[in-house]
Design an enzyme around this catalytic site. Sequence first.
Site, PDB file in Angstrom:
ATOM      1  N   SER A  52      -1.682   8.560  -7.275  1.00 21.64           N
ATOM      2  CA  SER A  52      -3.006   8.158  -6.778  1.00 21.64           C
ATOM      3  C   SER A  52      -3.563   9.180  -5.778  1.00 21.64           C
ATOM      4  O   SER A  52      -2.926   9.463  -4.752  1.00 21.64           O
ATOM      5  CB  SER A  52      -2.872   6.781  -6.100  1.00 21.64           C
ATOM      6  OG  SER A  52      -3.890   6.603  -5.155  1.00 21.64           O
TER       7      SER A  52
HETATM    8  N1  LIG Z   1     -11.822   4.362  -1.542  1.00 22.63           N
HETATM    9  C1  LIG Z   1     -10.467   3.911  -1.771  1.00 22.63           C
HETATM   10  C2  LIG Z   1     -10.132   4.012  -3.248  1.00 22.63           C
HETATM   11  C3  LIG Z   1      -8.805   3.344  -3.538  1.00 22.63           C
HETATM   12  C4  LIG Z   1      -8.597   3.144  -5.025  1.00 22.63           C
HETATM   13  O1  LIG Z   1      -9.553   2.819  -5.764  1.00 22.63           O
HETATM   14  N2  LIG Z   1      -7.357   3.322  -5.477  1.00 22.63           N
HETATM   15  C5  LIG Z   1      -7.054   3.080  -6.867  1.00 22.63           C
HETATM   16  C6  LIG Z   1      -5.879   3.940  -7.301  1.00 22.63           C
HETATM   17  S1  LIG Z   1      -6.215   5.658  -7.209  1.00 22.63           S
HETATM   18  C7  LIG Z   1      -6.662   1.616  -7.025  1.00 22.63           C
HETATM   19  O2  LIG Z   1      -6.095   1.049  -6.123  1.00 22.63           O
HETATM   20  N3  LIG Z   1      -6.983   1.006  -8.169  1.00 22.63           N
HETATM   21  C8  LIG Z   1      -6.663  -0.344  -8.441  1.00 22.63           C
HETATM   22  C9  LIG Z   1      -7.813  -1.282  -8.229  1.00 22.63           C
HETATM   23  O3  LIG Z   1      -8.876  -0.863  -7.709  1.00 22.63           O
HETATM   24  O4  LIG Z   1      -7.679  -2.445  -8.601  1.00 22.63           O
HETATM   25  C10 LIG Z   1      -9.506   4.748  -0.927  1.00 22.63           C
HETATM   26  O5  LIG Z   1      -9.877   5.855  -0.523  1.00 22.63           O
HETATM   27  O6  LIG Z   1      -8.412   4.273  -0.634  1.00 22.63           O
END
Ligand SMILES: N[C@@H](CCC(=O)N[C@@H](CS)C(=O)NCC(=O)O)C(=O)O
Length: 216
Positions: free
Chosen positions: A11
Site C-alpha cells: 500500500s
Molecule cells: N488517504 C488515505 C488513503 C488510504 C487508502 O485508501 N488505503 C487503501 C489501500 S492503499 C485502502 O485502505 N483501501 C481499502 C478501503 O478503502 O476499503 C491515506 O493516505 O491513508
Amino acid sequence: MVLTLYKLDASPPVRAVYMTLDVLGITDVEMVDVNLFTKDHLKDDYLQMNPQHTIPTLKDDDFVIWDSHAICTYLVNKYADSDALYPKDLKQRAIVDQRLHFDSGILFPALRGNVEPVAFRGAKSYTPENLEKVRSAYNFSEKFLTSEWLAGNEFTLADICCLSSISTLNIILPIDEEVYPNLSAWLKRCEAKDFYKKWNQPGLEQLTQLIKTKCE
Ligand SMILES: N[C@@H](CCC(=O)N[C@@H](CS)C(=O)NCC(=O)O)C(=O)O
C-alpha cells in the site's frame, strides 16, 4: 511509547508512514498485517477502530488515527527532535500542507483509479481516461519542482508522502525524463536514499508483481 501500525507493504500510503518512521528513527512499532484481499479491513474489530476501513491506521497507546498524512504529521509533531520534516513556520508549513493535500486529492486518486480496477475488479489494463489523470498529476508535480525538493530547498513530509504515490504511478505510466525533467530528477534523488530502498522499494516491487500477474 506503544505504537501499532496496521499495514500492508504494497500500500502506497502505508509506505509513506514506513518512510516517516525510518527518517524519525522510530523502530519500536508493532506491525499488524491487514490483508485487503481477504477483507480483514471490513471485519468488526477493524471497523470499530477505523470506520473508514483504510490502511494505514496507527495506534499510539489508546489514541487511534488513520490517513497517512494525518499519521505522518502526528508522528513528526509528537516524536521529532526538530521541525525540519514539518516546519513550524506558518508559510513553510502551508506549502507542505498544500503538497500533502495534493497527494490526497490528485496523486493518490489517480493511482487508486488505475490500480483498483486491475487489483480487485478483474480489469486487464488501464483506461485512457485514467492514464490521462496520471499525466495531469505529473504535469502539476513537474511545475511544483522549482527547487530540489517538493516544498522548497529542504526535504519534508511533502516529499515522503508524494514519493510513495509518484513512485507507484511510475509503474503505471513511466515518467518520461524528457517531458518531466524535474520530476524525473527528483524521483532519482529519492530512490537513492536508504529509507526509500528499505521501506518503499520492497512494497513497490510486490505491487508491481501483483499488477503484472493481474494484467496477464
Ligand atoms: N488517504 C488515505 C488513503 C488510504 C487508502 O485508501 N488505503 C487503501 C489501500 S492503499 C485502502 O485502505 N483501501 C481499502 C478501503 O478503502 O476499503 C491515506 O493516505 O491513508
